[in-house]
Write an enzyme that holds these catalytic residues in place. Sequence first.
Site, PDB file in Angstrom:
ATOM      1  CG  PHE A 169      -2.158   0.815   1.147  1.00 50.25           C
ATOM      2  CD1 PHE A 169      -2.983   0.759   0.032  1.00 50.25           C
ATOM      3  CD2 PHE A 169      -2.521   1.656   2.191  1.00 50.25           C
ATOM      4  CE1 PHE A 169      -4.140   1.527  -0.049  1.00 50.25           C
ATOM      5  CE2 PHE A 169      -3.679   2.422   2.131  1.00 50.25           C
ATOM      6  CZ  PHE A 169      -4.484   2.357   1.009  1.00 50.25           C
TER       7      PHE A 169
ATOM      8  CB  THR B 139       5.517  -6.002  -2.152  1.00 51.09           C
ATOM      9  OG1 THR B 139       6.090  -6.959  -3.043  1.00 51.09           O
ATOM     10  CG2 THR B 139       4.277  -6.583  -1.489  1.00 51.09           C
TER      11      THR B 139
ATOM     12  CE  LYS C  29      11.378  -2.719 -12.951  1.00 49.31           C
ATOM     13  NZ  LYS C  29      10.534  -1.792 -12.199  1.00 49.31           N
TER      14      LYS C  29
ATOM     15  CG  ASP D 160      14.406  -0.106 -13.772  1.00 49.75           C
ATOM     16  OD1 ASP D 160      13.531  -0.580 -13.032  1.00 49.75           O
ATOM     17  OD2 ASP D 160      14.148   0.565 -14.795  1.00 49.75           O
TER      18      ASP D 160
ATOM     19  CE  LYS E 100      11.030  -0.632 -16.013  1.00 49.98           C
ATOM     20  NZ  LYS E 100      11.448   0.776 -15.888  1.00 49.98           N
TER      21      LYS E 100
HETATM   22  N1  LIG Z   1       6.143   3.831  -8.474  1.00 48.99           N
HETATM   23  C1  LIG Z   1       6.128   3.649  -9.797  1.00 48.99           C
HETATM   24  O1  LIG Z   1       6.130   4.603 -10.574  1.00 48.99           O
HETATM   25  C2  LIG Z   1       6.081   2.247 -10.351  1.00 48.99           C
HETATM   26  C3  LIG Z   1       5.948   2.077 -11.743  1.00 48.99           C
HETATM   27  C4  LIG Z   1       5.838   0.772 -12.266  1.00 48.99           C
HETATM   28  C5  LIG Z   1       5.923  -0.307 -11.408  1.00 48.99           C
HETATM   29  N2  LIG Z   1       6.094  -0.099 -10.057  1.00 48.99           N
HETATM   30  C6  LIG Z   1       6.198  -1.269  -9.197  1.00 48.99           C
HETATM   31  O2  LIG Z   1       5.048  -1.329  -8.338  1.00 48.99           O
HETATM   32  C7  LIG Z   1       5.426  -1.867  -7.068  1.00 48.99           C
HETATM   33  C8  LIG Z   1       4.996  -0.893  -5.971  1.00 48.99           C
HETATM   34  O3  LIG Z   1       5.662   0.351  -6.169  1.00 48.99           O
HETATM   35  P1  LIG Z   1       5.444   1.553  -5.138  1.00 48.99           P
HETATM   36  O4  LIG Z   1       6.032   2.747  -5.785  1.00 48.99           O
HETATM   37  O5  LIG Z   1       4.040   1.571  -4.672  1.00 48.99           O
HETATM   38  O6  LIG Z   1       6.385   1.070  -3.943  1.00 48.99           O
HETATM   39  P2  LIG Z   1       6.398   1.639  -2.442  1.00 48.99           P
HETATM   40  O7  LIG Z   1       5.799   3.006  -2.394  1.00 48.99           O
HETATM   41  O8  LIG Z   1       7.775   1.429  -1.933  1.00 48.99           O
HETATM   42  O9  LIG Z   1       5.397   0.657  -1.661  1.00 48.99           O
HETATM   43  C9  LIG Z   1       5.661  -0.690  -1.467  1.00 48.99           C
HETATM   44  C10 LIG Z   1       4.601  -1.236  -0.524  1.00 48.99           C
HETATM   45  O10 LIG Z   1       4.827  -2.631  -0.360  1.00 48.99           O
HETATM   46  C11 LIG Z   1       4.832  -2.943   1.035  1.00 48.99           C
HETATM   47  N3  LIG Z   1       5.658  -4.125   1.224  1.00 48.99           N
HETATM   48  C12 LIG Z   1       6.965  -4.297   0.964  1.00 48.99           C
HETATM   49  N4  LIG Z   1       7.345  -5.565   1.225  1.00 48.99           N
HETATM   50  C13 LIG Z   1       6.237  -6.206   1.671  1.00 48.99           C
HETATM   51  C14 LIG Z   1       5.978  -7.513   2.130  1.00 48.99           C
HETATM   52  N5  LIG Z   1       6.936  -8.445   2.171  1.00 48.99           N
HETATM   53  N6  LIG Z   1       4.720  -7.828   2.538  1.00 48.99           N
HETATM   54  C15 LIG Z   1       3.724  -6.910   2.493  1.00 48.99           C
HETATM   55  N7  LIG Z   1       3.902  -5.635   2.060  1.00 48.99           N
HETATM   56  C16 LIG Z   1       5.161  -5.291   1.670  1.00 48.99           C
HETATM   57  C17 LIG Z   1       5.385  -1.698   1.701  1.00 48.99           C
HETATM   58  O11 LIG Z   1       5.056  -1.698   3.082  1.00 48.99           O
HETATM   59  P3  LIG Z   1       5.374  -0.430   4.031  1.00 48.99           P
HETATM   60  O12 LIG Z   1       4.309   0.569   3.715  1.00 48.99           O
HETATM   61  O13 LIG Z   1       5.255  -0.963   5.404  1.00 48.99           O
HETATM   62  O14 LIG Z   1       6.746   0.020   3.662  1.00 48.99           O
HETATM   63  C18 LIG Z   1       4.647  -0.628   0.895  1.00 48.99           C
HETATM   64  O15 LIG Z   1       3.344  -0.453   1.377  1.00 48.99           O
HETATM   65  C19 LIG Z   1       6.941  -2.098  -7.118  1.00 48.99           C
HETATM   66  O16 LIG Z   1       7.197  -3.441  -7.408  1.00 48.99           O
HETATM   67  C20 LIG Z   1       7.396  -1.213  -8.250  1.00 48.99           C
HETATM   68  O17 LIG Z   1       8.578  -1.692  -8.872  1.00 48.99           O
HETATM   69  C21 LIG Z   1       6.159   1.133  -9.522  1.00 48.99           C
END
Ligand SMILES: NC(=O)c1ccc[n+]([C@@H]2O[C@H](COP(=O)([O-])OP(=O)(O)OC[C@H]3O[C@@H](n4cnc5c(N)ncnc54)[C@H](OP(=O)(O)O)[C@@H]3O)[C@@H](O)[C@H]2O)c1
Length: 373
Positions: free
Chosen positions: A40, A128, A157, A252, A256
């Site tokens: 989240f 996550t 990914k 990264d 991809k």
């Molecule tokens: N941000 C982008 O622009 C983007 C674009 C494309 C793809 N993505 C992908 O989408 C995913 C999420 O990105 P994000 O930007 O939302 O990341 P983020 O803001 O770092 O959030 C990650 C979330 O995952 C939770 N988490 C981590 N490990 C966990 C586990 N073992 N069990 C349960 N929850 C866990 C974290 O918990 P806490 O809140 O407690 O830290 C946090 O809520 C990633 O894989 C990323 O590579 C992101």
Amino acid sequence: MAGKAGKKTDFKEAGVLILQYNSPEGGDDMKEMNLALIGFGNVGREFARILVEREKEWAEKFSLKCKVVAISTLRRGTLLNEAGINLERALAGLETGEIFSPDDPDYSTIDPAGIAALEFVDTFIEITTLNIESGRPAADHIRAALSSGRNVITANKGPIAFCYRELKELAAEKEVHFLFEGTVMDCAPVFNLARETLPGCRITGFSGILNSTTNYLLGEIAAGRSFESALQTARDMGWTEADPSMDLEGWDAAVKTAALLNVLMDADISPHHIERKGIGGINRQSTDAAVKEGKVIKLLCEGHLKEGSIFGRVSPQAIPSTHPLAHVSGTSSALTLETDFAGRITVVIEEPKIRQTAYALVSDLLTIVKNSG
Ligand SMILES: NC(=O)c1ccc[n+]([C@@H]2O[C@H](COP(=O)([O-])OP(=O)(O)OC[C@H]3O[C@@H](n4cnc5c(N)ncnc54)[C@H](OP(=O)(O)O)[C@@H]3O)[C@@H](O)[C@H]2O)c1
């Protein structure tokens, strides 16, 4: 998916055929989809905002009612409520720390594997943190969910780059959906394009600009800015990975590239098989030399069939300034697919923001709803 068979009403009005209409409260044929959000963070919260914003419209347009029944995080704990978590409260409470607290009635200590096993979860959304080394534990979460017969959507990914074939086969065996449009180029149709729009067409190769941080940095260096100052801007804007060397050294981009090879060309490889060179050696002299030759330096991700085997590479290359990828600037991304029947097709997404990534989850969710009978 909890759905009830029921009536559909057709309206013919002023020459426009409206195929289906349901009252905002939902008719007999309202479909219910129970979602578990594993993660989240930025993406999960934006997806939750979209669910709140579009609740009424989706009920009317798609006869769809989505309920988030679990939200799992790493450090804050988990929320669980079969009747549905109040998302507005969860989003607001996240800021104040109120809702993710053992005092909250929805608070739970269940882990992602436990959530995967819950019968009332229809679709498991894995968002996550990326583990660029192994794709875990996200891959374990997805394996558990598919094994328990849940549909899975992910924007992570790692699992696609490290163990796509195994997960795809598991999804097929369990007859559930496994979709991951947000893993490469946010919501730009890449996997959807290949799956839905190019049936029977073979993808024989691809080249693309898939890492926005390095694309931005190369553009700034060519414009005369120092590497350090441009990197600082990229960090301040939140464009870099938590560890920027993952961008700069091409990791990264390699993840991809492996994901694309696995899905589009059935490669069954990992990022460690991708030939990889980052942008470390590129400076103003290199970009000026390229300009003198009518070229521009880009960090290219490539996948090809070479002498019967599949080959993937990430490397900085000087490409002619007339090349379609030469015009991809800033944090935009682009991918050219080479196909046997359809020739070359290029998809570009301009400066995507978090909403575009969250929309990829929406697009996958609505695809599952459409294909769930
Ligand atoms: N941000 C982008 O622009 C983007 C674009 C494309 C793809 N993505 C992908 O989408 C995913 C999420 O990105 P994000 O930007 O939302 O990341 P983020 O803001 O770092 O959030 C990650 C979330 O995952 C939770 N988490 C981590 N490990 C966990 C586990 N073992 N069990 C349960 N929850 C866990 C974290 O918990 P806490 O809140 O407690 O830290 C946090 O809520 C990633 O894989 C990323 O590579 C992101």
